[in-house]
Design an enzyme around this catalytic site. Structure first.
Site, PDB file in Angstrom:
ATOM      1  N   PHE A  66       0.817  -1.225   0.000  1.00 51.48           N
ATOM      2  CA  PHE A  66       0.000   0.000   0.000  1.00 51.48           C
ATOM      3  C   PHE A  66       0.846   1.268   0.000  1.00 51.48           C
ATOM      4  O   PHE A  66       0.454   2.292   0.517  1.00 51.48           O
ATOM      5  CB  PHE A  66      -0.984   0.008   1.188  1.00 51.48           C
ATOM      6  CG  PHE A  66      -1.818  -1.234   1.257  1.00 51.48           C
ATOM      7  CD1 PHE A  66      -2.699  -1.558   0.226  1.00 51.48           C
ATOM      8  CD2 PHE A  66      -1.700  -2.111   2.329  1.00 51.48           C
ATOM      9  CE1 PHE A  66      -3.451  -2.727   0.276  1.00 51.48           C
ATOM     10  CE2 PHE A  66      -2.443  -3.275   2.377  1.00 51.48           C
ATOM     11  CZ  PHE A  66      -3.324  -3.590   1.344  1.00 51.48           C
ATOM     12  N   ARG A  67       2.020   1.165  -0.570  1.00 45.90           N
ATOM     13  CA  ARG A  67       2.935   2.314  -0.675  1.00 45.90           C
ATOM     14  C   ARG A  67       3.361   2.874   0.694  1.00 45.90           C
ATOM     15  O   ARG A  67       3.713   4.037   0.822  1.00 45.90           O
ATOM     16  CB  ARG A  67       2.343   3.435  -1.549  1.00 45.90           C
ATOM     17  CG  ARG A  67       1.843   2.954  -2.877  1.00 45.90           C
ATOM     18  CD  ARG A  67       2.323   3.789  -4.054  1.00 45.90           C
ATOM     19  NE  ARG A  67       2.251   3.014  -5.297  1.00 45.90           N
ATOM     20  CZ  ARG A  67       3.299   2.574  -5.972  1.00 45.90           C
ATOM     21  NH1 ARG A  67       4.520   2.833  -5.560  1.00 45.90           N
ATOM     22  NH2 ARG A  67       3.151   1.887  -7.073  1.00 45.90           N
ATOM     23  N   LEU A  68       3.320   2.003   1.707  1.00 43.26           N
ATOM     24  CA  LEU A  68       3.764   2.425   3.044  1.00 43.26           C
ATOM     25  C   LEU A  68       5.239   2.037   3.169  1.00 43.26           C
ATOM     26  O   LEU A  68       5.638   1.246   4.027  1.00 43.26           O
ATOM     27  CB  LEU A  68       2.911   1.751   4.126  1.00 43.26           C
ATOM     28  CG  LEU A  68       1.400   1.940   3.936  1.00 43.26           C
ATOM     29  CD1 LEU A  68       0.620   1.200   5.009  1.00 43.26           C
ATOM     30  CD2 LEU A  68       1.045   3.419   3.966  1.00 43.26           C
TER      31      LEU A  68
END
Ligand SMILES: Cc1cc2nc3c(=O)[nH]c(=O)nc-3n(C[C@H](O)[C@H](O)[C@H](O)COP(=O)(O)O)c2cc1C
Length: 200
Positions: free
Chosen positions: A176-178
């Protein structure tokens, strides 16, 4: 994560660990990295080069000092490197100033290269205009004849640079692009690295 101190070898060992993993996974050129340089007036340019050594002294690459990058590194020795491994979904950013490696070190690496690459180094006026491929082939033929069966010496214009880092960033993909980003900045006295996590 709070600011932490790291033993001086920290980021260099990590570069080598990630490189070892990339060597297993990448389909080719796991040591390829982008090299960004600028003109005296701050206009940037970027191109790929191959990493030929990484230890606590810095990261080494070889090139032609008369090339565009060579000219820019004379105008401004501050440069940046970037590794990106698609297979690992990771990148490493490195910043610092370059200095030339010793003649002995450059000679030893040049001597380890394939003979055709050694002759190519003599024959290529890297980054300068060429009339056509025939001109390059004529130049290769000229140096092939000149060196005959003798050892090919390293041209003076073919040099190694060592980028002495003051900053590293290790980036890893997370869901999640974290993503995860860890920076290492050298302390004022150059004796240790400050480790800091930053937002993705
Ligand atoms: C994967 C890859 C690796 C490369 N490695 C080198 C290298 O180690 N040294 C080099 O001079 N050029 C290397 N090149 C060529 C450079 O990207 C570039 O075309 C050349 O050095 C001229 O750059 P300049 O005109 O900005 O000086 C490589 C290109 C690629 C795609």
């Amino acid at each position: 994560m709070a600011k932490k101190k790291s033993a001086y070898g920290g980021p260099f060992s990590l570069v080598n660990e990630w490189l070892a993993e990339a060597t297993e996974k990448e389909i080719n050129d796991p040591t390829a990295m982008s090299l960004a340089t600028t003109t005296r007036n701050g206009f940037p340019s970027v191109r790929m080069v191959l990493l030929k050594g990484c230890d606590e002294r810095g990261l080494v690459f070889y090139t032609n000092i008369e090339s565009r990058k060579g000219v820019e590194l004379v105008e401004n020795p501050n440069a940046a490197l970037l590794f990106h491994w698609k297979s690992l979904r990771r990148q490493i950013r490195v910043e610092g100033a370059v200095e030339a490696v010793s003649d002995d070190e450059a000679d030893a690496y040049f001597a380890s290269r394939a003979r055709a690459s050694q002759i190519g180094a003599w024959a290529s006026a890297q980054s300068r205009p060429m009339e056509g491929r025939f001109e390059f082939e004529a130049s290769i033929a000229k140096y092939t004849a000149k060196f005959g069966t003798s050892e090919v010496p390293r041209p003076d214009f073919w040099v190694g640079y060592r980028l002495k880092p003051t900053y590293f960033e290790f980036w890893r993909d997370r869901r999640f692009r974290l993503h995860e980003r860890r920076t290492y900045e050298v302390s004022a006295d150059g004796s240790e690295w400050n480790l800091q996590e930053i937002y993705p």
